[in-house]
Design a protein around this motif. Structure first.
Motif, PDB file in Angstrom:
ATOM      1  N   MET A   1      17.782  64.115  51.327  1.00  0.00           N
ATOM      2  CA  MET A   1      16.599  64.535  52.049  1.00  0.00           C
ATOM      3  C   MET A   1      15.853  65.525  51.162  1.00  0.00           C
ATOM      4  O   MET A   1      16.343  66.567  50.820  1.00  0.00           O
ATOM      5  CB  MET A   1      17.032  65.176  53.359  1.00  0.00           C
ATOM      6  CG  MET A   1      15.901  65.482  54.282  1.00  0.00           C
ATOM      7  SD  MET A   1      16.473  66.155  55.851  1.00  0.00           S
ATOM      8  CE  MET A   1      17.153  64.716  56.601  1.00  0.00           C
ATOM      9  N   ALA A   2      14.709  65.152  50.752  1.00  0.00           N
ATOM     10  CA  ALA A   2      13.918  65.972  49.837  1.00  0.00           C
ATOM     11  C   ALA A   2      13.031  66.943  50.621  1.00  0.00           C
ATOM     12  O   ALA A   2      13.005  66.935  51.842  1.00  0.00           O
ATOM     13  CB  ALA A   2      13.061  65.063  48.963  1.00  0.00           C
ATOM     14  N   LEU A   3      12.314  67.729  49.884  1.00  0.00           N
ATOM     15  CA  LEU A   3      11.405  68.684  50.502  1.00  0.00           C
ATOM     16  C   LEU A   3       9.996  68.110  50.625  1.00  0.00           C
ATOM     17  O   LEU A   3       9.039  68.861  50.787  1.00  0.00           O
ATOM     18  CB  LEU A   3      11.378  69.979  49.692  1.00  0.00           C
ATOM     19  CG  LEU A   3      12.695  70.752  49.676  1.00  0.00           C
ATOM     20  CD1 LEU A   3      12.575  71.973  48.784  1.00  0.00           C
ATOM     21  CD2 LEU A   3      13.118  71.149  51.076  1.00  0.00           C
ATOM     22  N   ASP A   4       9.877  66.790  50.578  1.00  0.00           N
ATOM     23  CA  ASP A   4       8.565  66.136  50.657  1.00  0.00           C
ATOM     24  C   ASP A   4       7.764  66.559  51.878  1.00  0.00           C
ATOM     25  O   ASP A   4       6.550  66.684  51.819  1.00  0.00           O
ATOM     26  CB  ASP A   4       8.717  64.610  50.704  1.00  0.00           C
ATOM     27  CG  ASP A   4       9.405  64.065  49.485  1.00  0.00           C
ATOM     28  OD1 ASP A   4       9.505  64.785  48.477  1.00  0.00           O
ATOM     29  OD2 ASP A   4       9.848  62.911  49.542  1.00  0.00           O
ATOM     30  N   ASN A  13      10.014  76.869  61.537  1.00  0.00           N
ATOM     31  CA  ASN A  13      10.822  77.460  60.469  1.00  0.00           C
ATOM     32  C   ASN A  13      11.120  78.923  60.779  1.00  0.00           C
ATOM     33  O   ASN A  13      12.256  79.382  60.643  1.00  0.00           O
ATOM     34  CB  ASN A  13      10.098  77.345  59.122  1.00  0.00           C
ATOM     35  CG  ASN A  13      10.069  75.939  58.590  1.00  0.00           C
ATOM     36  OD1 ASN A  13      11.095  75.338  58.339  1.00  0.00           O
ATOM     37  ND2 ASN A  13       8.869  75.399  58.420  1.00  0.00           N
ATOM     38  N   ASP A  14      10.107  79.656  61.216  1.00  0.00           N
ATOM     39  CA  ASP A  14      10.293  81.067  61.570  1.00  0.00           C
ATOM     40  C   ASP A  14      11.211  81.220  62.782  1.00  0.00           C
ATOM     41  O   ASP A  14      12.082  82.089  62.810  1.00  0.00           O
ATOM     42  CB  ASP A  14       8.940  81.724  61.878  1.00  0.00           C
ATOM     43  CG  ASP A  14       7.995  81.697  60.698  1.00  0.00           C
ATOM     44  OD1 ASP A  14       8.463  81.736  59.546  1.00  0.00           O
ATOM     45  OD2 ASP A  14       6.773  81.619  60.933  1.00  0.00           O
ATOM     46  N   LEU A  15      10.995  80.367  63.784  1.00  0.00           N
ATOM     47  CA  LEU A  15      11.811  80.427  64.991  1.00  0.00           C
ATOM     48  C   LEU A  15      13.287  80.259  64.653  1.00  0.00           C
ATOM     49  O   LEU A  15      14.123  81.050  65.102  1.00  0.00           O
ATOM     50  CB  LEU A  15      11.370  79.347  65.989  1.00  0.00           C
ATOM     51  CG  LEU A  15      12.296  79.129  67.182  1.00  0.00           C
ATOM     52  CD1 LEU A  15      12.333  80.359  68.073  1.00  0.00           C
ATOM     53  CD2 LEU A  15      11.875  77.902  67.971  1.00  0.00           C
ATOM     54  N   VAL A  16      13.615  79.257  63.865  1.00  0.00           N
ATOM     55  CA  VAL A  16      15.020  79.006  63.549  1.00  0.00           C
ATOM     56  C   VAL A  16      15.604  80.173  62.754  1.00  0.00           C
ATOM     57  O   VAL A  16      16.728  80.616  63.032  1.00  0.00           O
ATOM     58  CB  VAL A  16      15.200  77.673  62.795  1.00  0.00           C
ATOM     59  CG1 VAL A  16      16.656  77.471  62.383  1.00  0.00           C
ATOM     60  CG2 VAL A  16      14.721  76.505  63.659  1.00  0.00           C
ATOM     61  N   GLN A  17      14.865  80.696  61.801  1.00  0.00           N
ATOM     62  CA  GLN A  17      15.355  81.862  61.033  1.00  0.00           C
ATOM     63  C   GLN A  17      15.623  83.036  61.966  1.00  0.00           C
ATOM     64  O   GLN A  17      16.654  83.714  61.844  1.00  0.00           O
ATOM     65  CB  GLN A  17      14.331  82.271  59.960  1.00  0.00           C
ATOM     66  CG  GLN A  17      14.246  81.321  58.817  1.00  0.00           C
ATOM     67  CD  GLN A  17      15.430  81.422  57.865  1.00  0.00           C
ATOM     68  OE1 GLN A  17      16.495  81.942  58.172  1.00  0.00           O
ATOM     69  NE2 GLN A  17      15.246  80.895  56.677  1.00  0.00           N
ATOM     70  N   PRO A  65      14.786  71.095  55.627  1.00  0.00           N
ATOM     71  CA  PRO A  65      16.036  70.366  55.896  1.00  0.00           C
ATOM     72  C   PRO A  65      17.230  71.270  56.206  1.00  0.00           C
ATOM     73  O   PRO A  65      18.039  70.961  57.075  1.00  0.00           O
ATOM     74  CB  PRO A  65      16.264  69.561  54.617  1.00  0.00           C
ATOM     75  CG  PRO A  65      14.902  69.370  54.051  1.00  0.00           C
ATOM     76  CD  PRO A  65      14.141  70.630  54.399  1.00  0.00           C
ATOM     77  N   TYR A  66      17.349  72.387  55.511  1.00  0.00           N
ATOM     78  CA  TYR A  66      18.450  73.318  55.798  1.00  0.00           C
ATOM     79  C   TYR A  66      18.345  73.844  57.224  1.00  0.00           C
ATOM     80  O   TYR A  66      19.342  73.957  57.934  1.00  0.00           O
ATOM     81  CB  TYR A  66      18.429  74.477  54.797  1.00  0.00           C
ATOM     82  CG  TYR A  66      19.373  75.590  55.169  1.00  0.00           C
ATOM     83  CD1 TYR A  66      20.739  75.467  54.951  1.00  0.00           C
ATOM     84  CD2 TYR A  66      18.897  76.758  55.748  1.00  0.00           C
ATOM     85  CE1 TYR A  66      21.612  76.478  55.304  1.00  0.00           C
ATOM     86  CE2 TYR A  66      19.760  77.774  56.100  1.00  0.00           C
ATOM     87  CZ  TYR A  66      21.116  77.634  55.883  1.00  0.00           C
ATOM     88  OH  TYR A  66      21.972  78.632  56.234  1.00  0.00           O
ATOM     89  N   LEU A  67      17.126  74.142  57.646  1.00  0.00           N
ATOM     90  CA  LEU A  67      16.942  74.689  58.985  1.00  0.00           C
ATOM     91  C   LEU A  67      17.170  73.644  60.074  1.00  0.00           C
ATOM     92  O   LEU A  67      17.497  74.002  61.203  1.00  0.00           O
ATOM     93  CB  LEU A  67      15.564  75.335  59.108  1.00  0.00           C
ATOM     94  CG  LEU A  67      15.367  76.560  58.204  1.00  0.00           C
ATOM     95  CD1 LEU A  67      13.946  77.089  58.326  1.00  0.00           C
ATOM     96  CD2 LEU A  67      16.384  77.646  58.509  1.00  0.00           C
ATOM     97  N   LEU A  91      22.438  65.581  64.914  1.00  0.00           N
ATOM     98  CA  LEU A  91      21.482  65.662  63.810  1.00  0.00           C
ATOM     99  C   LEU A  91      21.389  64.317  63.084  1.00  0.00           C
ATOM    100  O   LEU A  91      20.290  63.791  62.864  1.00  0.00           O
ATOM    101  CB  LEU A  91      21.897  66.764  62.834  1.00  0.00           C
ATOM    102  CG  LEU A  91      21.032  66.939  61.589  1.00  0.00           C
ATOM    103  CD1 LEU A  91      19.611  67.305  61.953  1.00  0.00           C
ATOM    104  CD2 LEU A  91      21.641  67.991  60.680  1.00  0.00           C
ATOM    105  N   ILE A  92      22.522  63.741  62.753  1.00  0.00           N
ATOM    106  CA  ILE A  92      22.519  62.458  62.043  1.00  0.00           C
ATOM    107  C   ILE A  92      21.901  61.365  62.900  1.00  0.00           C
ATOM    108  O   ILE A  92      21.086  60.575  62.431  1.00  0.00           O
ATOM    109  CB  ILE A  92      23.955  62.076  61.608  1.00  0.00           C
ATOM    110  CG1 ILE A  92      24.440  63.040  60.528  1.00  0.00           C
ATOM    111  CG2 ILE A  92      24.017  60.639  61.119  1.00  0.00           C
ATOM    112  CD1 ILE A  92      25.916  62.957  60.245  1.00  0.00           C
TER     113      ILE A  92
END
Length: 109
Positions: A1-4, A13-17, A65-67, A91-92
């Motif tokens: 899974m790339a960062l495309d 992104n902020d919420l998950v962090q 993807p990490y998040l 997730l999968i």
């Protein structure tokens, strides 16, 4: 899974962090998810994807993807809780969509 698809401006992104690091926020998320989501400037599409546990949609919206994996663990359980495999499976399943059954058959599961 790339960062495309990664979009650093996506507020999820902020919420998950913040969920990762703020124990009180995590507890509120577990008991009143809709209230926590309402407090963030998320789009309706982000809210709907989180509510539906649609990790594939969140990826395409720009969640890192990490998040994605972190959010799955926050929702379904972490190492402290039984259910880590449930988080990975959810997730999968979401990411593979219709291809999930083929993936599982190829693994022999």
């Amino acid at each position: 899974m790339a960062l495309d698809h990664f979009d650093p401006r996506l507020r999820t992104n902020d919420l998950v962090q913040e969920l990762k690091w703020d124990r009180e926020l995590r507890a509120r998320f577990e008991t009143s998810e809709a209230e926590v989501l309402a407090a963030y400037p998320l789009t309706e599409e982000e809210r709907a994807a989180i509510a539906a546990r649609d990790f594939r949609r969140l990826y395409h919206l720009g969640l890192h993807p990490y998040l994605l994996s972190q959010l799955a663990r926050l929702i379904y359980g972490t190492g402290e809780k039984a259910g880590t495999s449930e988080a990975a499976t959810a997730l999968i399943r979401s990411l593979l969509g219709d291809e999930y059954e083929t993936y599982m058959a190829a693994r022999g599961d």
